[in-house]
Design an enzyme around this catalytic site. Structure first.
Site, PDB file in Angstrom:
ATOM      1  CD  GLU A 218       9.279 -79.188 -38.896  1.00 52.42           C
ATOM      2  OE1 GLU A 218       9.334 -80.434 -38.818  1.00 52.42           O
ATOM      3  OE2 GLU A 218       8.294 -78.539 -38.527  1.00 52.42           O
TER       4      GLU A 218
ATOM      5  CG  HIS B 172       5.921 -66.481 -67.207  1.00 55.83           C
ATOM      6  ND1 HIS B 172       5.866 -65.782 -68.399  1.00 55.83           N
ATOM      7  CD2 HIS B 172       6.280 -67.753 -67.533  1.00 55.83           C
ATOM      8  CE1 HIS B 172       6.165 -66.599 -69.397  1.00 55.83           C
ATOM      9  NE2 HIS B 172       6.428 -67.801 -68.899  1.00 55.83           N
TER      10      HIS B 172
ATOM     11  CE  LYS C 290       3.516 -76.609 -32.045  1.00 57.23           C
ATOM     12  NZ  LYS C 290       3.924 -77.998 -31.825  1.00 57.23           N
TER      13      LYS C 290
END
Ligand code: PA5
Length: 444
Positions: A285, A306, A420
């Protein structure tokens, strides 16, 4: 102090030194409050400015929750979630679910997703439990958190009665604005204020992190002390070569200039998984904007050796690694001798598990450096409150400097709003009528 080893970073000493002037300017701008985002610099001297009285208040509130709850749900997302979870998981028992002896309440997290099954299963799990809630939201309006809180508040009141609910629901939010503040004031909840000048991802050393961490039974005074000591060790007066945050910021920017666009934070201790998540938010951010920024990725080793190990060893050479290396474990466990030695592992009999882990760490470092992956190590003596406090501040300070070296505003996050707006338009939120019409047109 926590140490930074940049000897395998594949950046020459001269190159690192060439950042000294730019780092000094960034440090000065942070200190004098002249940088971009300067209204969000409250984190800079936070550790050294938390008063003993304030800590006592937090501890008293934590004690009330501990005395009255077997489970505490922390509702929050992003910066209002990850710091607390990172510290609690780093310090807690890996099998808390199985070993909790009732000494500490279970800490659960909600409000960081809108998974219906998650929330259903949470409400089911809480049935019959003496639970409390810490509702954390700086804006007080974040949908994910508010939805979870609505469910939790209702259940808590129904299960425990309105009066007890008032005692075991705590708000951490803005001093004046937002729905979380309105509810807290109306219901008479105990509440703590998130300072205006501390952004979410830098807020773990405010009540956002400190309250849940104290409820979980950890020593927040030691955490803050560790951070305060790192605040000193990375201050503007410390010479560049001795300042670990400044060095880390310089090296990662040098690597970015060299085309290393992805940084992978690595741990060899599963307890640090959420520290990785916290770090990803902090750097993602802060730096990912204006078409720039190192992409912060993270892996848990050995697990991810792995899975992601192949890519890291031989994939596109655009990555570098930063390993958070824990010097001493909290427990000792030896591999036993086996007379039959069917698994052929007797060569490890009598050795500590951590000795093998350390060889996995060293072997991985050598292999990755051979494969062209620059490697830095952040060396942390132990996983306790004090050293975690240092680690948090080390990364925060480096993040502020690094973002300024990159010439972005490290303290805003305008991009987070885009989804949003669409979600509110799609859900028909009052006030979004124009956007609702536009988005419906777009989806036709
Ligand atoms: O770093 C940030 O600002 C964000 O991640 C916020 O912390 C997150 O969106 C939650 O916001 P709020 O605390 O307002 O609910």
């Amino acid at each position: 102090m926590i140490k930074l080893d940049i000897s395998k970073a594949l950046v020459s000493a001269e190159r690192v030194a060439s950042f000294e002037g730019k780092v000094a300017s960034a440090q000065k701008a942070l200190e004098e409050g002249t940088c971009a985002g300067n209204d969000f610099l409250g984190w800079l001297h936070l550790p050294s400015s938390i008063s003993a009285d304030y800590m006592t208040k937090l501890q008293e509130c934590a004690q009330t929750l501990r005395d009255n709850c077997d489970t505490v749900v922390v509702a929050g997302i992003g910066g209002s979630y990850l710091g607390a979870r990172a510290v609690i998981e780093a310090l807690g028992n890996s099998f808390q679910w199985l070993t909790n002896n009732g000494e500490n309440p279970d800490i659960l997290f909600a409000g960081n997703n809108i998974g219906e099954d998650y929330l259903y299963e949470l409400t089911e799990y809480l049935r019959g439990r003496k639970f409390g809630v810490i509702n954390i939201s700086k804006s007080g309006t974040t949908t994910e958190t508010a939805l979870a809180f609505r469910l939790l508040k209702k259940q808590c009141e129904e299960q425990r009665g309105k009066e007890m609910a008032r005692k075991v629901i705590v708000a951490v939010t803005d001093a004046k604005k937002g729905a979380a503040r309105t509810t807290a004031d109306k219901e008479g909840y105990t509440s703590f204020v998130i300072p205006d000048n501390v952004g979410g991802r830098f807020s773990v050393l405010t009540p956002v992190g400190l309250l849940p961490i104290a409820v979980a039974g950890f020593d927040i005074a030691k955490l803050v002390q560790g951070a305060a000591d790192m605040e000193k060790a990375t201050s503007v007066d410390v010479p560049f070569a001795e300042n670990p945050s400044a060095q880390y910021a310089a090296v990662r920017n040098a690597l970015y200039e060299d085309g290393k666009k992805i940084e992978i934070l690595v741990n060899f201790q599963p307890k640090l998984h959420f520290m990785n998540e916290w770090w990803k938010q902090l750097y993602g951010e802060s730096e990912g904007k204006d078409g720039k920024g190192i992409f912060p990725a993270a892996v848990d080793f050995s697990t991810d050796l792995h899975s992601m190990g192949q890519w890291i060893q031989e994939g596109e050479r655009t990555i570098f690694e930063t390993v958070v290396s824990i010097e001493e474990t909290e427990h000792k466990l030896l591999f036993p001798h086996d007379d039959e030695n069917l698994d052929g592992l007797n060569f490890l009999a009598g050795k500590r598990v951590d000795e093998v882990n350390k060889m996995a760490e060293l072997g991985t470092q050598l292999a990755h450096v051979d494969g062209g992956v620059p490697n830095m190590r952040v060396i942390v003596p132990r996983l306790n409150e004090y050293w975690i406090g240092q680690l948090i501040y080390f990364f925060e300070k480096a993040c502020g400097i690094s973002g300024l070296l990159l010439e972005v505003n490290p303290f805003n996050q305008p991009g987070v709003e885009a989804y949003k707006k669409n979600m509110f338009a799609l859900l028909g939120k009052p006030g979004y009528e124009k956007e609702t019409i536009a988005i419906r047109e777009r989806l036709k």
